[in-house]
Design an enzyme around this catalytic site. Structure first.
Site, PDB file in Angstrom:
ATOM      1  N   GLY A  81       0.806  -1.219   0.000  1.00 50.72           N
ATOM      2  CA  GLY A  81       0.000   0.000   0.000  1.00 50.72           C
ATOM      3  C   GLY A  81       0.831   1.257   0.000  1.00 50.72           C
ATOM      4  N   GLY A  83       2.642   3.642   1.531  1.00 50.10           N
ATOM      5  CA  GLY A  83       3.266   3.837   2.834  1.00 50.10           C
ATOM      6  C   GLY A  83       3.838   5.224   3.039  1.00 50.10           C
ATOM      7  N   ARG A  84       3.995   5.970   1.969  1.00 49.21           N
ATOM      8  CA  ARG A  84       4.506   7.340   2.079  1.00 49.21           C
ATOM      9  C   ARG A  84       3.849   8.253   1.050  1.00 49.21           C
ATOM     10  NH1 ARG A  84      10.420   7.549  -0.913  1.00 49.21           N
ATOM     11  NH2 ARG A  84       9.933   6.125  -2.615  1.00 49.21           N
ATOM     12  N   GLY A 117       7.393   7.390   6.265  1.00 50.08           N
ATOM     13  CA  GLY A 117       6.422   8.023   5.396  1.00 50.08           C
ATOM     14  C   GLY A 117       6.950   9.206   4.607  1.00 50.08           C
ATOM     15  N   ARG A 167       2.842  14.007  -8.227  1.00 52.61           N
ATOM     16  CA  ARG A 167       2.882  13.434  -9.560  1.00 52.61           C
ATOM     17  C   ARG A 167       1.459  13.178 -10.053  1.00 52.61           C
ATOM     18  NH1 ARG A 167       5.199   7.263  -8.626  1.00 52.61           N
ATOM     19  NH2 ARG A 167       3.340   6.400  -7.625  1.00 52.61           N
ATOM     20  N   ARG A 174      -2.586  -0.505  -9.858  1.00 54.39           N
ATOM     21  CA  ARG A 174      -1.439  -1.387 -10.125  1.00 54.39           C
ATOM     22  C   ARG A 174      -1.885  -2.843 -10.187  1.00 54.39           C
ATOM     23  NH1 ARG A 174       2.857   1.526  -7.133  1.00 54.39           N
ATOM     24  NH2 ARG A 174       1.978   3.518  -6.500  1.00 54.39           N
ATOM     25  N   ASP A 243       3.727  -4.676  -7.610  1.00 54.89           N
ATOM     26  CA  ASP A 243       3.123  -3.461  -7.068  1.00 54.89           C
ATOM     27  C   ASP A 243       3.653  -2.207  -7.757  1.00 54.89           C
ATOM     28  OD1 ASP A 243       5.400  -4.529  -5.391  1.00 54.89           O
ATOM     29  OD2 ASP A 243       5.381  -2.482  -4.659  1.00 54.89           O
ATOM     30  N   ASN A 244       4.666  -2.368  -8.608  1.00 55.86           N
ATOM     31  CA  ASN A 244       5.198  -1.243  -9.382  1.00 55.86           C
ATOM     32  C   ASN A 244       4.795  -1.325 -10.853  1.00 55.86           C
ATOM     33  OD1 ASN A 244       6.505  -0.238  -7.118  1.00 55.86           O
ATOM     34  ND2 ASN A 244       8.412  -1.306  -7.571  1.00 55.86           N
ATOM     35  N   ASP A 253       6.713   4.363 -10.559  1.00 55.84           N
ATOM     36  CA  ASP A 253       7.575   4.209  -9.390  1.00 55.84           C
ATOM     37  C   ASP A 253       9.058   4.125  -9.753  1.00 55.84           C
ATOM     38  OD1 ASP A 253       5.522   4.409  -7.637  1.00 55.84           O
ATOM     39  OD2 ASP A 253       5.324   2.277  -7.247  1.00 55.84           O
TER      40      ASP A 253
END
Length: 478
Positions: A81, A83-84, A117, A167, A174, A243-244, A253
């Protein structure tokens, strides 16, 4: 126009989280070209600073941390998820296109695990530069909209300064979103996400009785085309975890990426990738492996036969796209049966002599169908004599084209960039920014926005990397 965040209605897809403001933020870069395209030209510098630093958000933004899973270096991580990062909201541009606004470095979320984060200035600049460089190379990517720095300390291998990057992309969905709900028993949410993608991205599939299967086939083909473009331009992603991987086929990413300097098919750009899973020559196979993981996640909604049929189109889509790009890069307007062997022999020699990838293709446009090999090409070769047979075959192949040298060179220069974001160029820009001078970032961005143009004042930016560049280390913390 700021729209309500999609995920405000998908409360199962993550968690509402307010950003944690950066301490003493300062505005570094704004992408005015993109802001104008999105209809955001009316925002003041103060508003850009407030939004990107997380200090004050416009009405209508609903910050949301997404939850997703992913296969990381081949192993499944069940709960990752944002995270930051936070999805702030959606913008509808004057042309009707929808854009997600995604803020990286926004502070802790429920998915931060043991992280702080935050993003650091170094990695934020790398993503800003890379995403804009890729866009102007014509390669699908997320876009950088605004960069903010600060004096807030962030602890990585050493203490660095905190930053935040805003961005944008049509969607940040994803492969890992679908994996999360498949393995956690949320198949109904998978259907909702697919319906959302059809509604917002591919409305032409709404009336297709095989809509979900057609969507997956589209993802397969987009992924294949993207990776073929990466290979053709010499781009290494570095962390092709599921996840990317963008469901829209965008470059997503940016971390330990790199453009090839000396050609090495086994190049590993990520120093955290000890086994070379994501080496340059492995990217096409990894793309297929990742699509297989996505297919598994969709297997309760799409028949296995249709998933297999779509996956079966990946290799052809990738190879045909790559072959077409290579044909154009070598200035060949037609196709001959001997062309694959011409390509193979060229790449073998390039690897043996560690020829600079970008400079080679750019300078090759100066070679005519007849006559001597220009000195600027020979200067890239450690053993020019070993190339004589290849040059003979290539010039004979060019002669078949029946095109003049001026026309051929012009067309080759439209596909072979003179300027790419080499690691040492990014490193110099980062060093300047860390010392309070954003000027080199701005100069580099201006050059990278015209990668195919001759820019005499920027000739040094097109030269092969200096020896010290081999010592630059980028890893998953980059």
């Amino acid at each position: 126009m700021i729209l309500n965040n999609l995920y405000a209605t998908f409360d199962w897809a993550g968690t509402r989280v307010e950003p944690t403001p950066l301490a003493e933020p300062r505005l570094l870069l704004i992408n005015h070209e993109l802001a104008d395209q999105m209809g955001l030209q009316g925002l003041s510098d103060r508003q850009w600073l407030d939004i990107t630093s997380g200090t004050r958000l416009p009405t209508g933004m609903a910050p949301f941390a997404q939850v997703y899973a992913g296969h990381q270096f081949g192993g499944y991580s069940p709960r990752l998820g944002d995270g930051r990062a936070l999805l702030l909201g959606e913008v509808e541009a004057p042309d009707g296109q929808r854009w997600d606004l995604h803020l990286k470095g926004a502070g802790k979320t429920p998915y931060s695990r043991f992280g702080d984060g935050r993003a650091v200035l170094r990695s934020s600049i790398r993503e800003y530069l890379a995403s804009e460089a890729m866009h102007h190379l014509g390669i699908p990517t997320t876009r950088a909209l605004c960069l903010v720095g600060s004096d807030e300390p962030v602890y990585r291998e050493e203490v660095e300064s905190g930053a935040a990057l805003l961005r944008a992309a049509a969607s940040h969905v994803r492969f890992g979103h679908f994996e999360y709900f498949f393995y956690s028993g949320g198949e109904q949410h998978i259907a909702t996400l697919l319906d959302y993608l059809i509604d917002t991205q591919w409305p032409d599939l709404a009336k297709d009785p095989q809509g979900y299967a057609a969507l997956f086939e589209r993802v397969v083909e987009r992924t294949a085309h993207l990776i073929a473009q990466w290979q053709a331009v010499g781009f290494c992603h570095g962390v092709m975890n599921t996840d990317n991987m963008s469901i829209l086929g965008l470059t997503l990413d940016y971390g330990p990426y790199g453009f090839l300097d000396a050609y090495d098919p086994y190049h590993i750009c990520n120093h955290s990738d000890y086994a070379g899973r994501y080496a340059y020559d492995q990217q096409p196979a990894v793309g297929f492996w990742n699509l297989q993981r996505l297919a598994q996640s969709l297997s309760k909604l799409i028949p296995i036969e249709q998933l297999q049929e779509a996956l079966g189109k990946y290799e052809y889509a990738l190879l045909s796209t790559f072959s077409e790009l290579m044909r154009q890069k070598l200035g060949l307007s037609g196709w001959q049966d001997e062309d694959p062997e011409l390509f193979r022999q060229m790449f073998t020699l390039m690897a043996e002599q560690q020829v600079d990838y970008t400079a080679w293709f750019r300078r090759l446009s100066s070679l005519a169908a007849g006559g001597p090999v220009p000195e600027e090409i020979l200067a890239l070769l450690t053993k020019p004599d070993a190339w004589q047979e290849w040059f003979r075959r290539y010039q004979a192949r060019l002669a078949v084209e029946h095109r003049g040298q001026v026309e051929k060179k012009a067309q080759m220069d439209l596909i072979n960039p003179k300027y790419v974001l080499r690691n040492h160029l990014a490193e110099q820009a980062i060093k300047g920014a860390e010392q309070g001078d954003i000027g080199e970032c701005e100069r580099l961005l201006a050059i990278l926005r015209r990668p195919f143009d001759e820019q005499p004042e920027a000739e040094s930016y097109a030269q092969p990397a200096p020896d010290w560049a081999k010592q630059i280390c980028v890893s998953c913390s980059s």
